[in-house]
Design an enzyme around this catalytic site. Structure first.
Site, short mmCIF file in Angstrom:
data_model
loop_
_atom_site.label_atom_id
_atom_site.label_comp_id
_atom_site.label_asym_id
_atom_site.label_seq_id
_atom_site.Cartn_x
_atom_site.Cartn_y
_atom_site.Cartn_z
N CYS A 1 -64.74 22.03 1.18
CA CYS A 1 -64.11 21.55 2.42
C CYS A 1 -62.89 22.37 2.81
CB CYS A 1 -63.72 20.09 2.28
SG CYS A 1 -65.16 19.04 2.04
N CYS B 1 -58.05 18.75 0.78
CA CYS B 1 -58.69 18.55 -0.53
C CYS B 1 -60.14 19.01 -0.44
CB CYS B 1 -58.62 17.09 -0.95
SG CYS B 1 -59.38 15.99 0.25
N HIS C 1 -65.75 15.16 10.10
CA HIS C 1 -65.45 16.22 9.12
C HIS C 1 -66.68 17.07 8.83
CE1 HIS C 1 -64.15 18.29 5.61
NE2 HIS C 1 -64.60 17.44 4.71
C1 LIG Z 1 -63.10 16.90 0.44
C2 LIG Z 1 -63.75 15.94 1.34
O1 LIG Z 1 -63.52 15.95 2.52
S1 LIG Z 1 -64.71 14.78 0.62
C3 LIG Z 1 -65.44 13.88 1.95
C4 LIG Z 1 -66.81 14.36 2.15
N1 LIG Z 1 -67.47 13.47 3.10
C5 LIG Z 1 -68.24 12.46 2.67
O2 LIG Z 1 -68.41 12.25 1.49
C6 LIG Z 1 -68.86 11.62 3.76
C7 LIG Z 1 -68.65 10.18 3.47
N2 LIG Z 1 -69.29 9.37 4.49
C8 LIG Z 1 -70.55 8.86 4.36
O3 LIG Z 1 -71.23 9.13 3.39
C9 LIG Z 1 -71.06 7.93 5.43
O4 LIG Z 1 -70.46 8.25 6.66
C10 LIG Z 1 -70.77 6.44 5.09
C11 LIG Z 1 -71.58 6.07 3.84
C12 LIG Z 1 -69.29 6.19 4.85
C13 LIG Z 1 -71.18 5.54 6.27
O5 LIG Z 1 -72.49 5.84 6.59
P1 LIG Z 1 -73.30 4.88 7.59
O6 LIG Z 1 -73.42 3.52 7.00
O7 LIG Z 1 -74.52 5.61 7.97
O8 LIG Z 1 -72.29 4.82 8.81
P2 LIG Z 1 -72.51 4.20 10.20
O9 LIG Z 1 -72.16 5.20 11.22
O10 LIG Z 1 -73.86 3.55 10.33
O11 LIG Z 1 -71.39 3.08 10.22
C14 LIG Z 1 -71.58 1.85 9.57
C15 LIG Z 1 -71.04 0.77 10.47
O12 LIG Z 1 -69.63 0.92 10.57
C16 LIG Z 1 -69.26 0.89 11.93
N3 LIG Z 1 -68.04 1.72 12.05
C17 LIG Z 1 -67.86 2.98 11.61
N4 LIG Z 1 -66.62 3.39 11.90
C18 LIG Z 1 -66.01 2.37 12.53
C19 LIG Z 1 -64.72 2.18 13.08
N5 LIG Z 1 -63.79 3.14 13.04
N6 LIG Z 1 -64.43 0.99 13.67
C20 LIG Z 1 -65.35 0.01 13.72
N7 LIG Z 1 -66.60 0.12 13.21
C21 LIG Z 1 -66.92 1.29 12.64
C22 LIG Z 1 -70.46 1.48 12.65
O13 LIG Z 1 -70.48 1.10 14.00
C23 LIG Z 1 -71.58 0.85 11.90
O14 LIG Z 1 -71.76 -0.48 12.37
P3 LIG Z 1 -73.24 -1.09 12.55
O15 LIG Z 1 -73.84 -1.09 11.16
O16 LIG Z 1 -72.98 -2.43 13.12
O17 LIG Z 1 -73.94 -0.14 13.45
#
Ligand SMILES: CC(=O)SCCNC(=O)CCNC(=O)[C@H](O)C(C)(C)COP(=O)(O)OP(=O)(O)OC[C@H]1O[C@@H](n2cnc3c(N)ncnc32)[C@H](O)[C@@H]1OP(=O)(O)O
Length: 429
Positions: A92, A415, A385
Protein backbone atom coordinates in the site's frame (compact mmCIF):
# COMPACT_ATOMS: atom_id res chain seq x y z
CA UNK A 1 25.00 13.24 7.48
CA UNK A 2 25.00 16.16 5.05
CA UNK A 3 21.65 17.64 4.03
CA UNK A 4 20.43 16.33 0.66
CA UNK A 5 20.09 18.70 -2.28
CA UNK A 6 16.46 19.74 -2.57
CA UNK A 7 15.98 20.37 -6.28
CA UNK A 8 12.79 18.37 -6.70
CA UNK A 9 9.39 20.01 -6.44
CA UNK A 10 5.84 18.68 -6.63
CA UNK A 11 4.00 20.43 -9.45
CA UNK A 12 0.56 18.85 -9.40
CA UNK A 13 -1.33 15.65 -9.76
CA UNK A 14 -4.09 13.85 -11.55
CA UNK A 15 -6.20 10.87 -10.60
CA UNK A 16 -9.37 9.28 -11.77
CA UNK A 17 -12.26 9.29 -9.27
CA UNK A 18 -11.88 6.22 -7.06
CA UNK A 19 -14.70 3.69 -7.44
CA UNK A 20 -15.88 0.82 -5.28
CA UNK A 21 -14.73 -2.44 -6.81
CA UNK A 22 -16.92 -4.46 -9.14
CA UNK A 23 -18.96 -1.41 -10.07
CA UNK A 24 -18.19 1.29 -12.68
CA UNK A 25 -14.58 0.22 -13.39
CA UNK A 26 -15.25 -3.53 -13.30
CA UNK A 27 -14.20 -3.93 -16.93
CA UNK A 28 -11.19 -1.55 -16.74
CA UNK A 29 -7.71 -3.05 -16.35
CA UNK A 30 -4.83 -1.59 -14.36
CA UNK A 31 -3.27 -0.61 -17.69
CA UNK A 32 -6.44 1.20 -18.83
CA UNK A 33 -6.71 3.18 -15.61
CA UNK A 34 -3.01 4.01 -15.32
CA UNK A 35 -2.78 5.14 -18.94
CA UNK A 36 -5.85 7.32 -18.58
CA UNK A 37 -4.53 8.88 -15.38
CA UNK A 38 -1.15 9.68 -16.91
CA UNK A 39 -2.87 11.08 -20.00
CA UNK A 40 -5.00 13.34 -17.79
CA UNK A 41 -1.82 14.69 -16.16
CA UNK A 42 -0.14 15.13 -19.54
CA UNK A 43 -3.16 17.05 -20.85
CA UNK A 44 -3.38 19.24 -17.75
CA UNK A 45 0.28 20.26 -18.01
CA UNK A 46 0.54 20.36 -21.83
CA UNK A 47 3.21 17.64 -21.94
CA UNK A 48 1.98 15.71 -25.00
CA UNK A 49 4.89 14.48 -27.09
CA UNK A 50 7.45 15.38 -24.38
CA UNK A 51 10.08 13.01 -23.06
CA UNK A 52 9.87 12.91 -19.26
CA UNK A 53 12.95 11.92 -17.25
CA UNK A 54 11.30 8.78 -15.88
CA UNK A 55 7.84 7.53 -14.97
CA UNK A 56 7.56 5.28 -11.90
CA UNK A 57 4.45 3.29 -11.09
CA UNK A 58 3.14 0.09 -9.65
CA UNK A 59 0.18 -2.03 -8.67
CA UNK A 60 -0.26 -4.38 -5.73
CA UNK A 61 -2.65 -6.74 -7.54
CA UNK A 62 -0.85 -7.36 -10.79
CA UNK A 63 -1.38 -9.82 -13.62
CA UNK A 64 1.77 -11.57 -14.83
CA UNK A 65 1.18 -10.02 -18.26
CA UNK A 66 1.69 -6.61 -16.57
CA UNK A 67 5.37 -7.27 -15.84
CA UNK A 68 6.23 -3.88 -17.42
CA UNK A 69 3.00 -2.11 -16.46
CA UNK A 70 4.21 1.48 -16.19
CA UNK A 71 6.25 1.38 -19.40
CA UNK A 72 3.21 -0.04 -21.20
CA UNK A 73 1.10 2.81 -19.80
CA UNK A 74 3.66 5.32 -21.11
CA UNK A 75 3.61 3.67 -24.55
CA UNK A 76 -0.18 3.95 -24.60
CA UNK A 77 -0.16 7.56 -23.43
CA UNK A 78 0.43 10.87 -25.18
CA UNK A 79 3.97 11.10 -23.75
CA UNK A 80 6.89 10.57 -26.10
CA UNK A 81 7.67 6.83 -26.42
CA UNK A 82 11.26 7.76 -25.55
CA UNK A 83 10.16 8.26 -21.91
CA UNK A 84 11.61 5.47 -19.71
CA UNK A 85 9.46 3.90 -17.01
CA UNK A 86 9.79 1.37 -14.22
CA UNK A 87 7.61 -0.49 -11.74
CA UNK A 88 7.97 -0.40 -7.97
CA UNK A 89 6.20 -2.56 -5.39
CA UNK A 90 5.82 -1.80 -1.69
CA UNK A 91 2.23 -2.90 -1.06
CA UNK A 92 0.00 0.00 0.00
CA UNK A 93 3.03 2.33 0.20
CA UNK A 94 3.81 1.82 -3.51
CA UNK A 95 2.39 5.17 -4.63
CA UNK A 96 4.35 7.11 -2.02
CA UNK A 97 7.49 5.10 -2.79
CA UNK A 98 7.28 6.16 -6.46
CA UNK A 99 7.28 9.81 -5.32
CA UNK A 100 10.26 9.20 -2.99
CA UNK A 101 12.17 7.34 -5.70
CA UNK A 102 11.75 10.03 -8.36
CA UNK A 103 12.37 12.85 -5.87
CA UNK A 104 15.69 11.23 -4.96
CA UNK A 105 16.63 10.85 -8.64
CA UNK A 106 15.83 14.50 -9.35
CA UNK A 107 17.71 15.62 -6.23
CA UNK A 108 20.70 13.54 -7.35
CA UNK A 109 20.66 15.26 -10.74
CA UNK A 110 19.96 12.02 -12.61
CA UNK A 111 16.71 13.28 -14.15
CA UNK A 112 14.99 16.66 -14.45
CA UNK A 113 11.37 15.51 -14.40
CA UNK A 114 9.30 12.53 -13.37
CA UNK A 115 5.78 11.22 -13.07
CA UNK A 116 5.04 9.14 -9.97
CA UNK A 117 2.01 6.90 -10.30
CA UNK A 118 0.11 3.93 -8.97
CA UNK A 119 -2.97 1.91 -9.78
CA UNK A 120 -5.01 -0.96 -8.43
CA UNK A 121 -8.11 -2.85 -9.36
CA UNK A 122 -9.67 -5.29 -6.93
CA UNK A 123 -12.29 -5.94 -9.67
CA UNK A 124 -9.67 -7.30 -12.05
CA UNK A 125 -7.60 -9.18 -9.47
CA UNK A 126 -5.44 -11.94 -10.96
CA UNK A 127 -6.74 -15.47 -10.48
CA UNK A 128 -3.98 -18.06 -10.41
CA UNK A 129 -4.20 -21.78 -10.98
CA UNK A 130 -2.66 -24.33 -8.65
CA UNK A 131 0.92 -25.55 -9.03
CA UNK A 132 -0.11 -28.94 -10.48
CA UNK A 133 -2.00 -27.38 -13.38
CA UNK A 134 0.62 -24.66 -13.88
CA UNK A 135 3.41 -27.22 -14.20
CA UNK A 136 1.41 -29.24 -16.73
CA UNK A 137 0.55 -26.12 -18.78
CA UNK A 138 4.19 -25.04 -18.84
CA UNK A 139 5.23 -28.50 -19.99
CA UNK A 140 2.46 -28.39 -22.60
CA UNK A 141 3.79 -25.09 -23.98
CA UNK A 142 7.17 -26.79 -24.53
CA UNK A 143 5.76 -29.91 -26.23
CA UNK A 144 6.89 -30.35 -29.84
CA UNK A 145 4.55 -33.03 -31.20
CA UNK A 146 0.83 -33.78 -31.04
CA UNK A 147 1.58 -37.07 -29.25
CA UNK A 148 3.59 -35.24 -26.58
CA UNK A 149 0.80 -32.65 -26.15
CA UNK A 150 -1.86 -35.38 -25.75
CA UNK A 151 0.26 -37.30 -23.22
CA UNK A 152 0.84 -34.18 -21.13
CA UNK A 153 -2.77 -32.94 -21.37
CA UNK A 154 -3.99 -36.35 -20.17
CA UNK A 155 -2.36 -35.63 -16.79
CA UNK A 156 -4.87 -32.83 -16.04
CA UNK A 157 -7.32 -33.86 -13.30
CA UNK A 158 -10.63 -32.02 -12.62
CA UNK A 159 -9.37 -31.02 -9.14
CA UNK A 160 -6.45 -29.16 -10.74
CA UNK A 161 -8.90 -26.74 -12.42
CA UNK A 162 -9.93 -25.02 -9.16
CA UNK A 163 -8.54 -21.46 -9.25
CA UNK A 164 -6.91 -19.81 -6.24
CA UNK A 165 -8.99 -16.75 -5.39
CA UNK A 166 -7.18 -13.49 -4.56
CA UNK A 167 -7.26 -12.33 -0.95
CA UNK A 168 -5.91 -9.57 1.28
CA UNK A 169 -4.31 -12.26 3.43
CA UNK A 170 -0.79 -12.10 4.83
CA UNK A 171 1.14 -15.10 3.44
CA UNK A 172 2.94 -15.80 6.74
CA UNK A 173 -0.11 -15.75 9.00
CA UNK A 174 -3.03 -16.49 6.70
CA UNK A 175 -4.94 -13.66 8.37
CA UNK A 176 -6.50 -10.86 6.33
CA UNK A 177 -5.47 -7.24 6.89
CA UNK A 178 -8.78 -6.69 8.67
CA UNK A 179 -8.29 -9.68 10.97
CA UNK A 180 -4.79 -8.52 11.82
CA UNK A 181 -6.04 -5.00 12.50
CA UNK A 182 -8.83 -6.36 14.72
CA UNK A 183 -6.14 -7.82 17.01
CA UNK A 184 -4.38 -4.42 17.12
CA UNK A 185 -7.70 -2.65 17.72
CA UNK A 186 -8.39 -4.85 20.74
CA UNK A 187 -4.81 -4.59 22.04
CA UNK A 188 -4.96 -0.79 22.01
CA UNK A 189 -8.54 -0.69 23.32
CA UNK A 190 -9.82 1.40 20.40
CA UNK A 191 -13.57 1.91 20.81
CA UNK A 192 -16.23 1.48 18.14
CA UNK A 193 -17.39 5.07 18.78
CA UNK A 194 -13.91 6.52 18.15
CA UNK A 195 -13.61 4.51 14.90
CA UNK A 196 -17.02 5.65 13.66
CA UNK A 197 -16.25 9.28 14.55
CA UNK A 198 -13.05 9.13 12.50
CA UNK A 199 -14.93 7.56 9.57
CA UNK A 200 -17.58 10.27 9.72
CA UNK A 201 -14.92 13.02 9.82
CA UNK A 202 -13.30 11.44 6.75
CA UNK A 203 -16.55 11.53 4.75
CA UNK A 204 -17.33 15.08 5.90
CA UNK A 205 -13.83 16.35 5.03
CA UNK A 206 -13.81 14.76 1.58
CA UNK A 207 -17.36 15.90 0.81
CA UNK A 208 -16.48 19.47 1.77
CA UNK A 209 -13.36 19.40 -0.42
CA UNK A 210 -15.33 18.12 -3.42
CA UNK A 211 -18.08 20.73 -2.87
CA UNK A 212 -15.52 23.53 -2.67
CA UNK A 213 -13.96 22.45 -5.99
CA UNK A 214 -10.67 21.43 -4.38
CA UNK A 215 -10.34 18.42 -6.70
CA UNK A 216 -11.24 20.27 -9.91
CA UNK A 217 -7.60 20.35 -11.02
CA UNK A 218 -6.59 17.06 -9.37
CA UNK A 219 -9.19 14.61 -10.72
CA UNK A 220 -10.32 13.84 -14.28
CA UNK A 221 -13.69 12.07 -14.78
CA UNK A 222 -13.41 8.50 -16.05
CA UNK A 223 -15.99 6.09 -17.50
CA UNK A 224 -18.83 8.40 -16.53
CA UNK A 225 -17.66 8.78 -12.92
CA UNK A 226 -16.88 12.28 -11.73
CA UNK A 227 -16.62 11.86 -7.91
CA UNK A 228 -15.22 9.17 -5.63
CA UNK A 229 -18.10 6.72 -5.48
CA UNK A 230 -17.46 5.50 -1.94
CA UNK A 231 -18.03 9.00 -0.57
CA UNK A 232 -21.21 9.30 1.52
CA UNK A 233 -21.89 12.97 2.04
CA UNK A 234 -24.96 12.05 4.12
CA UNK A 235 -23.03 9.74 6.44
CA UNK A 236 -23.94 9.95 10.13
CA UNK A 237 -22.88 8.40 13.41
CA UNK A 238 -26.32 6.78 13.61
CA UNK A 239 -26.00 5.02 10.23
CA UNK A 240 -22.41 3.95 11.02
CA UNK A 241 -23.47 2.61 14.43
CA UNK A 242 -26.04 0.32 12.80
CA UNK A 243 -23.44 -1.65 10.80
CA UNK A 244 -22.50 -5.12 11.99
CA UNK A 245 -18.84 -5.88 12.70
CA UNK A 246 -17.01 -7.73 9.93
CA UNK A 247 -13.54 -8.24 11.44
CA UNK A 248 -12.51 -9.57 14.85
CA UNK A 249 -15.57 -11.74 15.45
CA UNK A 250 -13.43 -14.63 16.69
CA UNK A 251 -11.58 -12.55 19.30
CA UNK A 252 -12.66 -12.53 22.98
CA UNK A 253 -13.13 -8.74 22.88
CA UNK A 254 -16.27 -7.25 21.24
CA UNK A 255 -15.79 -6.85 17.47
CA UNK A 256 -15.83 -3.19 16.44
CA UNK A 257 -14.59 -3.01 12.84
CA UNK A 258 -17.34 -2.58 10.24
CA UNK A 259 -17.67 -1.83 6.52
CA UNK A 260 -18.10 1.81 7.56
CA UNK A 261 -14.87 2.18 9.54
CA UNK A 262 -12.76 -0.01 7.18
CA UNK A 263 -11.61 1.01 3.71
CA UNK A 264 -13.67 -0.60 0.96
CA UNK A 265 -12.11 -2.61 -1.85
CA UNK A 266 -11.56 0.05 -4.50
CA UNK A 267 -10.44 0.58 -8.11
CA UNK A 268 -8.45 3.65 -9.13
CA UNK A 269 -5.22 5.27 -10.27
CA UNK A 270 -3.23 8.39 -9.42
CA UNK A 271 -0.24 10.33 -10.72
CA UNK A 272 1.98 13.19 -9.53
CA UNK A 273 4.16 15.48 -11.64
CA UNK A 274 7.63 16.15 -10.23
CA UNK A 275 10.45 18.24 -11.63
CA UNK A 276 13.60 20.10 -10.73
CA UNK A 277 13.08 23.78 -9.93
CA UNK A 278 14.83 24.65 -13.21
CA UNK A 279 12.65 22.29 -15.27
CA UNK A 280 9.55 23.72 -13.64
CA UNK A 281 10.64 27.29 -14.35
CA UNK A 282 11.45 26.47 -18.00
CA UNK A 283 7.93 25.07 -18.43
CA UNK A 284 6.27 27.93 -16.54
CA UNK A 285 4.95 25.58 -13.82
CA UNK A 286 4.44 26.85 -10.25
CA UNK A 287 5.82 24.50 -7.59
CA UNK A 288 3.28 23.49 -4.95
CA UNK A 289 5.53 21.76 -2.42
CA UNK A 290 8.52 19.50 -2.03
CA UNK A 291 9.08 16.14 -0.37
CA UNK A 292 12.01 16.89 1.93
CA UNK A 293 12.61 13.52 3.62
CA UNK A 294 11.15 10.04 3.99
CA UNK A 295 11.53 7.14 6.37
CA UNK A 296 10.45 3.52 6.11
CA UNK A 297 10.03 1.09 8.99
CA UNK A 298 9.03 -2.54 9.36
CA UNK A 299 7.76 -4.53 12.34
CA UNK A 300 8.02 -8.21 13.16
CA UNK A 301 4.30 -9.00 13.23
CA UNK A 302 4.44 -12.72 12.52
CA UNK A 303 4.49 -13.90 16.13
CA UNK A 304 1.72 -11.44 16.99
CA UNK A 305 3.86 -9.34 19.35
CA UNK A 306 3.50 -6.33 17.06
CA UNK A 307 0.50 -5.14 15.06
CA UNK A 308 0.73 -5.73 11.30
CA UNK A 309 0.02 -2.10 10.43
CA UNK A 310 2.01 -0.46 13.26
CA UNK A 311 5.26 0.31 11.39
CA UNK A 312 4.44 4.05 10.98
CA UNK A 313 4.43 4.32 14.80
CA UNK A 314 8.19 3.70 14.52
CA UNK A 315 8.95 5.48 11.24
CA UNK A 316 7.43 8.82 12.22
CA UNK A 317 9.50 9.33 15.42
CA UNK A 318 12.68 8.43 13.52
CA UNK A 319 11.80 10.79 10.65
CA UNK A 320 11.01 13.68 12.96
CA UNK A 321 14.11 13.12 15.10
CA UNK A 322 16.35 13.17 12.02
CA UNK A 323 14.83 16.47 10.96
CA UNK A 324 14.78 18.04 14.44
CA UNK A 325 10.98 18.38 14.35
CA UNK A 326 8.09 17.65 16.70
CA UNK A 327 4.35 17.32 16.00
CA UNK A 328 4.00 21.04 16.83
CA UNK A 329 6.01 21.88 13.70
CA UNK A 330 3.34 20.41 11.39
CA UNK A 331 0.27 22.13 9.99
CA UNK A 332 -1.35 18.99 8.64
CA UNK A 333 -1.17 15.23 9.20
CA UNK A 334 -2.08 12.98 6.27
CA UNK A 335 -2.35 9.54 7.82
CA UNK A 336 -3.69 6.83 5.50
CA UNK A 337 -6.88 5.36 6.90
CA UNK A 338 -6.41 1.67 6.14
CA UNK A 339 -8.96 1.20 8.89
CA UNK A 340 -10.13 3.92 11.31
CA UNK A 341 -8.52 1.95 14.10
CA UNK A 342 -5.14 1.93 12.33
CA UNK A 343 -4.90 5.71 12.60
CA UNK A 344 -6.21 5.62 16.17
CA UNK A 345 -3.70 2.93 17.17
CA UNK A 346 -0.84 5.03 15.77
CA UNK A 347 -2.04 8.07 17.75
CA UNK A 348 -2.40 5.91 20.87
CA UNK A 349 1.13 4.53 20.47
CA UNK A 350 2.62 8.02 20.13
CA UNK A 351 0.69 9.13 23.23
CA UNK A 352 1.70 6.08 25.28
CA UNK A 353 4.41 6.49 27.94
CA UNK A 354 5.04 2.74 27.83
CA UNK A 355 5.37 2.59 24.02
CA UNK A 356 7.64 5.65 24.08
CA UNK A 357 9.93 4.14 26.71
CA UNK A 358 9.92 0.46 25.72
CA UNK A 359 9.59 0.59 21.93
CA UNK A 360 11.02 3.99 20.97
CA UNK A 361 13.69 4.28 23.66
CA UNK A 362 12.45 7.69 24.78
CA UNK A 363 12.02 9.10 28.29
CA UNK A 364 8.24 9.08 27.90
CA UNK A 365 5.50 9.41 25.29
CA UNK A 366 6.52 10.58 21.82
CA UNK A 367 3.75 13.14 21.58
CA UNK A 368 0.18 14.01 20.86
CA UNK A 369 -0.88 15.58 17.58
CA UNK A 370 -3.56 18.20 17.09
CA UNK A 371 -6.57 16.21 15.89
CA UNK A 372 -8.01 19.27 14.10
CA UNK A 373 -5.07 19.00 11.67
CA UNK A 374 -5.65 15.32 10.90
CA UNK A 375 -6.76 14.44 7.36
CA UNK A 376 -8.61 17.75 6.84
CA UNK A 377 -9.79 16.72 3.35
CA UNK A 378 -10.81 13.20 4.34
CA UNK A 379 -8.74 10.14 3.56
CA UNK A 380 -9.05 6.53 2.49
CA UNK A 381 -12.17 5.68 4.52
CA UNK A 382 -14.15 8.12 2.40
CA UNK A 383 -12.15 8.17 -0.85
CA UNK A 384 -11.51 4.43 -0.91
CA UNK A 385 -8.14 2.75 -1.14
CA UNK A 386 -6.97 1.40 -4.51
CA UNK A 387 -3.78 0.19 -2.86
CA UNK A 388 -0.91 1.55 -5.01
CA UNK A 389 -2.87 4.69 -5.95
CA UNK A 390 -3.32 5.99 -2.41
CA UNK A 391 0.16 7.51 -2.05
CA UNK A 392 -0.30 9.67 -5.16
CA UNK A 393 -3.73 10.79 -3.97
CA UNK A 394 -2.30 11.87 -0.64
CA UNK A 395 0.79 13.63 -2.02
CA UNK A 396 -1.13 15.62 -4.65
CA UNK A 397 -3.82 16.51 -2.11
CA UNK A 398 -1.46 17.66 0.60
CA UNK A 399 0.83 19.57 -1.80
CA UNK A 400 -2.12 21.54 -3.14
CA UNK A 401 -3.51 22.04 0.36
CA UNK A 402 -0.24 23.61 1.53
CA UNK A 403 -0.16 25.94 -1.49
CA UNK A 404 -3.81 26.94 -1.18
CA UNK A 405 -3.77 27.62 2.54
CA UNK A 406 -0.29 29.11 2.81
CA UNK A 407 0.54 26.50 5.43
CA UNK A 408 4.06 25.19 5.74
CA UNK A 409 4.50 21.52 6.56
CA UNK A 410 2.66 18.20 6.21
CA UNK A 411 3.42 14.78 7.64
CA UNK A 412 2.44 11.88 5.37
CA UNK A 413 2.17 8.36 6.76
CA UNK A 414 1.13 5.14 5.04
CA UNK A 415 1.00 1.67 6.58
CA UNK A 416 1.49 -1.32 4.30
CA UNK A 417 1.17 -5.09 4.17
CA UNK A 418 4.10 -7.16 5.36
CA UNK A 419 4.38 -5.06 8.53
CA UNK A 420 5.76 -2.03 6.70
CA UNK A 421 5.23 1.70 6.79
CA UNK A 422 6.47 4.65 4.75
CA UNK A 423 6.33 8.22 5.99
CA UNK A 424 7.41 11.56 4.53
CA UNK A 425 7.67 15.26 5.24
CA UNK A 426 6.20 17.57 2.61
CA UNK A 427 6.87 21.30 2.79
CA UNK A 428 5.39 24.23 0.87
CA UNK A 429 7.69 25.29 -1.97
C1 LIG B 1 -2.27 -1.16 4.47
C2 LIG B 1 -3.71 -1.18 4.20
O1 LIG B 1 -4.25 -0.23 3.69
S1 LIG B 1 -4.57 -2.51 4.73
C3 LIG B 1 -6.21 -2.29 4.13
C4 LIG B 1 -6.39 -3.11 2.93
N1 LIG B 1 -7.81 -3.09 2.57
C5 LIG B 1 -8.63 -4.07 2.96
O2 LIG B 1 -8.23 -5.00 3.62
C6 LIG B 1 -10.06 -3.91 2.52
C7 LIG B 1 -10.97 -4.13 3.68
N2 LIG B 1 -12.36 -4.04 3.25
C8 LIG B 1 -13.10 -5.13 2.89
O3 LIG B 1 -12.61 -6.24 2.84
C9 LIG B 1 -14.56 -4.91 2.58
O4 LIG B 1 -14.76 -3.61 2.07
C10 LIG B 1 -15.46 -5.12 3.84
C11 LIG B 1 -15.36 -6.59 4.26
C12 LIG B 1 -15.03 -4.22 4.99
C13 LIG B 1 -16.91 -4.76 3.51
O5 LIG B 1 -17.28 -5.48 2.39
P1 LIG B 1 -18.83 -5.54 1.96
O6 LIG B 1 -19.62 -6.20 3.03
O7 LIG B 1 -18.86 -6.10 0.60
O8 LIG B 1 -19.18 -4.00 1.93
P2 LIG B 1 -20.47 -3.32 1.44
O9 LIG B 1 -20.11 -2.26 0.48
O10 LIG B 1 -21.49 -4.31 0.97
O11 LIG B 1 -20.99 -2.62 2.76
C14 LIG B 1 -21.67 -3.36 3.75
C15 LIG B 1 -22.81 -2.50 4.24
O12 LIG B 1 -22.28 -1.38 4.92
C16 LIG B 1 -22.90 -0.20 4.43
N3 LIG B 1 -21.91 0.88 4.57
C17 LIG B 1 -20.62 0.88 4.15
N4 LIG B 1 -20.04 2.06 4.47
C18 LIG B 1 -20.98 2.79 5.11
C19 LIG B 1 -20.98 4.08 5.69
N5 LIG B 1 -19.90 4.86 5.67
N6 LIG B 1 -22.13 4.53 6.26
C20 LIG B 1 -23.23 3.75 6.29
N7 LIG B 1 -23.29 2.51 5.76
C21 LIG B 1 -22.17 2.05 5.17
C22 LIG B 1 -23.21 -0.54 2.98
O13 LIG B 1 -24.22 0.29 2.47
C23 LIG B 1 -23.68 -1.95 3.11
O14 LIG B 1 -25.03 -1.94 3.55
P3 LIG B 1 -26.10 -2.99 2.96
O15 LIG B 1 -25.56 -4.36 3.36
O16 LIG B 1 -27.36 -2.60 3.62
O17 LIG B 1 -26.05 -2.79 1.49
Amino acid sequence: MSAPTQRAVILGGNRIPFARSNKQYAKASNLDMLTSTIDGLVARFGLAGETIGEVAGGAVLKHSKDFNLTREAVLGSALSPTTPAYDIGQACATGLETVVSLTNKINAGQIESGIASGVDSASDAPIVVGDSLREILLELSRAKTLTQRMRIAAQIRPAYLAPQAPSTGEPRTGLSMGEHQAITTAAWGISREAQDELALASHQGLARAWDEGFFDDLVTPYLGVSRDTNLRADSSLESLAKLSPVFGKRLPEPATMTAGNSTPLTDGASSVLLGSEDWAAEHGFTPLARLVDAEAAAVDFVDGAEGLLMAPAYAVPRLLARNGLTFEDFDVFEIHEAFASTVLAHLAAWESEEFGREKLGLDGAFGSLDRTKLNPLGSSLAAGHPFAATGGRIIATTAKYLKLTGKKRSLVSICAAGGQGLTAIVEAA
